[in-house]
Design an enzyme around this catalytic site. Structure first.
Site, PDB file in Angstrom:
ATOM      1  N   LYS A   8      -6.235  -7.080   0.391  1.00 21.70           N
ATOM      2  CA  LYS A   8      -7.315  -7.636   1.216  1.00 21.70           C
ATOM      3  C   LYS A   8      -6.994  -9.027   1.749  1.00 21.70           C
ATOM      4  O   LYS A   8      -7.240  -9.332   2.916  1.00 21.70           O
ATOM      5  CB  LYS A   8      -8.629  -7.678   0.417  1.00 21.70           C
ATOM      6  CG  LYS A   8      -9.159  -6.283   0.132  1.00 21.70           C
ATOM      7  CD  LYS A   8     -10.524  -6.321  -0.488  1.00 21.70           C
ATOM      8  CE  LYS A   8     -10.875  -4.948  -1.034  1.00 21.70           C
ATOM      9  NZ  LYS A   8     -10.788  -3.891  -0.024  1.00 21.70           N
ATOM     10  N   GLY A   9      -6.428  -9.868   0.889  1.00 23.47           N
ATOM     11  CA  GLY A   9      -6.106 -11.218   1.339  1.00 23.47           C
ATOM     12  C   GLY A   9      -5.057 -11.191   2.442  1.00 23.47           C
ATOM     13  O   GLY A   9      -5.238 -11.798   3.508  1.00 23.47           O
ATOM     14  N   GLY A  55      -2.982   2.924   8.282  1.00 23.70           N
ATOM     15  CA  GLY A  55      -2.560   1.696   7.607  1.00 23.70           C
ATOM     16  C   GLY A  55      -3.481   0.538   7.937  1.00 23.70           C
ATOM     17  O   GLY A  55      -4.079   0.473   9.013  1.00 23.70           O
ATOM     18  N   GLY A  88     -12.660  -3.544   7.074  1.00 28.75           N
ATOM     19  CA  GLY A  88     -13.444  -4.682   6.615  1.00 28.75           C
ATOM     20  C   GLY A  88     -12.629  -5.969   6.658  1.00 28.75           C
ATOM     21  O   GLY A  88     -13.158  -7.039   6.967  1.00 28.75           O
ATOM     22  N   ASP A  89     -11.342  -5.862   6.370  1.00 26.98           N
ATOM     23  CA  ASP A  89     -10.488  -7.056   6.383  1.00 26.98           C
ATOM     24  C   ASP A  89     -10.349  -7.599   7.799  1.00 26.98           C
ATOM     25  O   ASP A  89     -10.399  -8.809   8.026  1.00 26.98           O
ATOM     26  CB  ASP A  89      -9.105  -6.734   5.801  1.00 26.98           C
ATOM     27  CG  ASP A  89      -9.195  -6.291   4.354  1.00 26.98           C
ATOM     28  OD1 ASP A  89     -10.110  -6.771   3.659  1.00 26.98           O
ATOM     29  OD2 ASP A  89      -8.373  -5.461   3.936  1.00 26.98           O
ATOM     30  N   ASN A 105     -20.059  -4.901   2.246  1.00 23.97           N
ATOM     31  CA  ASN A 105     -20.467  -3.681   2.936  1.00 23.97           C
ATOM     32  C   ASN A 105     -21.806  -3.263   2.301  1.00 23.97           C
ATOM     33  O   ASN A 105     -22.313  -3.949   1.411  1.00 23.97           O
ATOM     34  CB  ASN A 105     -19.378  -2.596   2.870  1.00 23.97           C
ATOM     35  CG  ASN A 105     -19.055  -2.160   1.450  1.00 23.97           C
ATOM     36  OD1 ASN A 105     -19.879  -2.295   0.531  1.00 23.97           O
ATOM     37  ND2 ASN A 105     -17.869  -1.629   1.256  1.00 23.97           N
ATOM     38  N   ASP A 138       0.849  -1.202   0.000  1.00 27.79           N
ATOM     39  CA  ASP A 138       0.000   0.000   0.000  1.00 27.79           C
ATOM     40  C   ASP A 138       0.880   1.246   0.000  1.00 27.79           C
ATOM     41  O   ASP A 138       1.723   1.426   0.895  1.00 27.79           O
ATOM     42  CB  ASP A 138      -0.920   0.005   1.232  1.00 27.79           C
ATOM     43  CG  ASP A 138      -2.032  -1.031   1.149  1.00 27.79           C
ATOM     44  OD1 ASP A 138      -2.176  -1.680   0.085  1.00 27.79           O
ATOM     45  OD2 ASP A 138      -2.776  -1.182   2.142  1.00 27.79           O
TER      46      ASP A 138
HETATM   47  O1  RIB Z   1      -9.137  -3.566   2.166  1.00 26.10           O
HETATM   48  C1  RIB Z   1      -8.029  -2.707   2.195  1.00 26.10           C
HETATM   49  C2  RIB Z   1      -7.032  -3.082   1.157  1.00 26.10           C
HETATM   50  O2  RIB Z   1      -7.615  -2.883  -0.113  1.00 26.10           O
HETATM   51  C3  RIB Z   1      -5.764  -2.274   1.166  1.00 26.10           C
HETATM   52  O3  RIB Z   1      -4.770  -2.786   2.007  1.00 26.10           O
HETATM   53  C4  RIB Z   1      -5.370  -2.229  -0.294  1.00 26.10           C
HETATM   54  O4  RIB Z   1      -4.257  -3.012  -0.583  1.00 26.10           O
HETATM   55  C5  RIB Z   1      -6.603  -2.697  -1.057  1.00 26.10           C
HETATM   56  O5  RIB Z   1      -6.388  -3.899  -1.638  1.00 26.10           O
HETATM   57 NA    NA Z   2      -5.593   0.896  10.667  1.00 21.39          NA
END
Ligand code: RIB
Ligand code: NA
Length: 288
Positions: A41-42, A276, A240-241, A184, A14
């Site tokens: 996300k993964g 982050g 969300g992750d 979402n 990122d």
């Molecule tokens: O869900 C957040 C993520 O979405 C970030 O870390 C970015 O890499 C995007 O894939």
């Molecule tokens: Na954070």
């Protein structure tokens, strides 16, 4: 025994720009700060699940470059098993260009090696899937690979959670095969039609994240929203992750839906307190 969670998905670096205002078309503005942070996300879901105490395997790909090496080190530092991560020659690692402003987040992703996560790669690690208590997929790798992963989970009787992000169309049969679907509100509105009785398609398995409002599920044909507790928001990237990972860990541990959502809300609530995606993700003991 720790629950075994497998994540099949993206790994990004990122590139985060922090600014009060975003530049309009043709305009240049001064921002405040820039960070290079592990994301995708993964990968975010894998790191979050591992910090929350699961035994985690990641299936995906990075490029043969500095970002890729740094991301592999990050997985190891977070206790994520990287046997299922391929190193793709001649393709850069995936990146996300992220602008965090006072008002919102904006993200542009470049798939890079994530775009090379093909069916054959997933097949190579079918054994890891077979041994999992739960599998999580998102939509930052090719959709044909996502579908194949869901098919393997069905074949092996392993519950799979589909996190349909970023929003992409998927044939109904795959949603049918999921244990839970975690959109979402925006993703849910785009992907699931309202039925005549006013309930969205697949409502029985929908867990909808609703930002500061928390997350909802359906019980006896009614939507119930469970709110998070006093959350301080610095950066919602990856919220969300964290939610998805925590929900998956809780379900794999045998918690009921409501307890799993409360656990996930608490984890996501802590994650948004730091800049982050991965920085604020809590460890299990932070949640006690
Ligand atoms: O869900 C957040 C993520 O979405 C970030 O870390 C970015 O890499 C995007 O894939
Ligand atoms: Na954070």
């Amino acid at each position: 025994r720790k629950p075994k969670v497998t994540i099949i998905g993206s790994i990004n670096m990122d590139l985060v720009t922090i600014t009060d205002e975003v530049a309009m078309q043709g305009e240049t503005v001064h921002g405040k700060d820039f960070r290079t942070l592990h994301g995708g996300k993964g990968a975010n879901q894998a790191v979050a699940a591992s910090r929350l105490g699961a035994d985690v395997s990641m299936i995906g790909k990075v490029g043969d470059d500095d970002f890729g090496r740094s991301m592999l080190e990050n997985f190891e530092a977070n206790g994520v098993d990287i046997e299922g991560i391929g190193i793709e020659k001649d393709t850069p690692s995936g990146i996300a260009n992220i602008i965090v402003s006072n008002k919102d987040n904006r993200i542009i992703i470049i798939a890079g090696a994530n775009g090379k996560v093909d069916r054959a790669h997933v097949d190579r690690y079918a054994e890891i899937i077979r041994e999992s208590d739960i599998v999580l997929v998102q939509f930052e790798i090719p959709m044909e690979t996502v579908k194949h992963a869901i098919d393997i989970c069905s074949r092996e009787n392993v519950p799979v959670i589909i996190n349909p992000a970023p929003v992409t169309a998927l044939e109904d049969a795959y949603f049918e095969a999921a244990a839970y679907i975690t959109p979402n509100e925006h993703e849910r509105a785009k992907l699931f039609k309202m039925r005549d009785d006013g309930l969205p398609e697949h409502h029985e398995k929908l867990i909808t994240t609703q930002g500061a409002q928390g997350a909802s599920y359906f019980k006896d044909g009614r939507e119930i929203i469970l709110p998070p507790k006093n959350v301080e928001v610095v950066d919602t990237t990856g919220a969300g992750d964290t939610f998805n990972a925590a929900f998956a860990v809780a379900i794999a541990e045998g918690k009921d839906i409501e307890a799993a959502i409360n656990f996930a809300n608490a984890a996501a609530g802590l994650a948004v307190g730091k800049i982050g995606a991965q920085n604020g993700m809590p460890k299990r003991e932070d949640l006690q």
